[in-house]
Design an enzyme around this catalytic site. Structure first.
Site, PDB file in Angstrom:
ATOM      1  N   GLN A 105       2.700   2.685   2.796  1.00 14.20           N
ATOM      2  CA  GLN A 105       2.349   4.102   2.800  1.00 14.20           C
ATOM      3  C   GLN A 105       1.199   4.343   1.826  1.00 14.20           C
ATOM      4  O   GLN A 105       0.683   5.456   1.752  1.00 14.20           O
ATOM      5  CB  GLN A 105       3.554   4.932   2.354  1.00 14.20           C
ATOM      6  CG  GLN A 105       4.751   4.793   3.282  1.00 14.20           C
ATOM      7  CD  GLN A 105       5.930   5.630   2.820  1.00 14.20           C
ATOM      8  OE1 GLN A 105       6.727   5.213   1.987  1.00 14.20           O
ATOM      9  NE2 GLN A 105       6.032   6.815   3.347  1.00 14.20           N
ATOM     10  N   HIS A 125      -0.818   5.325   6.285  1.00 15.01           N
ATOM     11  CA  HIS A 125      -1.464   6.557   5.817  1.00 15.01           C
ATOM     12  C   HIS A 125      -2.949   6.365   5.521  1.00 15.01           C
ATOM     13  O   HIS A 125      -3.556   7.184   4.837  1.00 15.01           O
ATOM     14  CB  HIS A 125      -0.733   7.111   4.586  1.00 15.01           C
ATOM     15  CG  HIS A 125       0.647   7.611   4.924  1.00 15.01           C
ATOM     16  ND1 HIS A 125       1.628   7.796   3.984  1.00 15.01           N
ATOM     17  CD2 HIS A 125       1.185   7.958   6.109  1.00 15.01           C
ATOM     18  CE1 HIS A 125       2.730   8.233   4.591  1.00 15.01           C
ATOM     19  NE2 HIS A 125       2.486   8.331   5.865  1.00 15.01           N
ATOM     20  N   CYS A 158     -21.455  14.755   6.949  1.00 15.40           N
ATOM     21  CA  CYS A 158     -21.691  13.516   7.700  1.00 15.40           C
ATOM     22  C   CYS A 158     -23.194  13.352   7.942  1.00 15.40           C
ATOM     23  O   CYS A 158     -23.861  14.282   8.420  1.00 15.40           O
ATOM     24  CB  CYS A 158     -20.939  13.563   9.022  1.00 15.40           C
ATOM     25  SG  CYS A 158     -21.274  12.154  10.096  1.00 15.40           S
TER      26      CYS A 158
END
Ligand code: NAD
Length: 251
Positions: A105, A125, A158
């Site tokens: 995780q 995750h 971005c």
């Protein structure tokens, strides 16, 4: 059974096992200086508001949340953290030919940095060492975007499409990646011993790997300082420090 007898019993189970699947949570990295979320010194235990701030809805809607997130990423403890005895014990388990897969995780990549084969690590995750664009899905190394933040861009967009960037982790409110979860559940079903380490085991569907492995015939061993949501499924509960227990049972 005394603590020492229980450790010896679990060490023997591991000697006998051929397909150990480890499931790790934030507790394996606290000895490396990365705080967990729900432990006594956890990020959310100390500041419950932090949990709300980390939802994807808030992140996408509010530039101030993103600016705070980028400031936090610049200072993240993971950039200087080193693997500890817990991570290293799992590397030894792999070198003994026993580690079938490692479901984590965690988003810090300390297992891979310690030397666990990347192909065996299933990051349910995601990882903070990568950035993803929410609009076009492009991915790139986190370090490149952090350099832009250091140079003065407080909410970098971005470079391909101008979309919102975030770390390539699963935020609250964000869907898990189905193929990754499917793979985690598949390896859990193939385990002959499931070793759950440093997790409160309350976040689904990942926590479901524990009863799934048990039903498929695996022995279940839980290593954690505190009770977990899956203690009643465990064949052995090792309550204490991960950095002390894992070296004792992994050989
Ligand atoms: P958690 O915070 O819910 O629980 C961690 C558990 O580990 C607690 O029960 C705590 O008592 C125990 N623990 C902490 N240090 C220990 C030690 N040295 N020895 C023994 N036990 C110890 O962790 P979780 O279940 O993994 O959930 C937190 C979520 O947040 C994860 O899903 C993960 O995505 C994310 N997270 C990741 C990191 C990381 O990558 N290192 C850090 C914090 C949170």
């Amino acid at each position: 059974m005394s603590d020492a007898d229980l450790l010896n019993t679990v060490a023997r189970w591991i000697d006998e096992a051929q397909r150990v699947v480890a499931l790790t949570g934030a507790g394996i990295s606290t000895d490396s200086g990365i705080p967990d979320f729900r432990g006594p010194q956890g990020v959310w235990t100390r500041n419950p508001a932090a949990e709300k701030l980390s939802t994807i809805q808030n992140y996408l809607a509010d530039p101030e949340v993103r600016r705070a997130a980028w400031r936090g990423r610049l200072e993240h403890t993971a950039w200087t953290a080193k693997p500890n005895r817990g991570h290293e014990a799992l590397v030894r388990l792999e070198r003994r030919g026993k580690l079938h897969a490692l479901i984590t995780q965690n988003v810090d990549e300390l297992h891979q940095i310690a030397g666990t084969d990347r192909d065996r690590v299933i990051e349910v995750h995601g990882t903070i060492r990568r950035v993803m664009c929410w609009r076009c899905g492009a991915r790139s190394p986190m370090e490149r975007t952090l350099a832009r933040v250091r140079a003065g861009e407080d909410d970098p967009a971005c470079l391909s499409c101008g979309g919102i960037l975030k770390s390539d982790t699963i935020s609250f409110g964000q869907a898990l990646v189905p193929e990754v979860i499917d793979r985690a559940m598949q390896v859990a079903g193939e385990a002959d011993l499931l070793l759950a380490i440093g997790s409160t085991l309350q976040v689904y569907p990942v926590a479901g790997a524990v009863p799934l492995a048990s039903r498929a015939g695996a022995r279940v061993v839980i290593v954690n300082a505190e009770p977990t949501a899956m203690d009643d499924v465990a064949d052995a509960l090792l309550r204490g420090s991960i950095g002390e227990i894992l070296p004792a049972i992994c050989g």
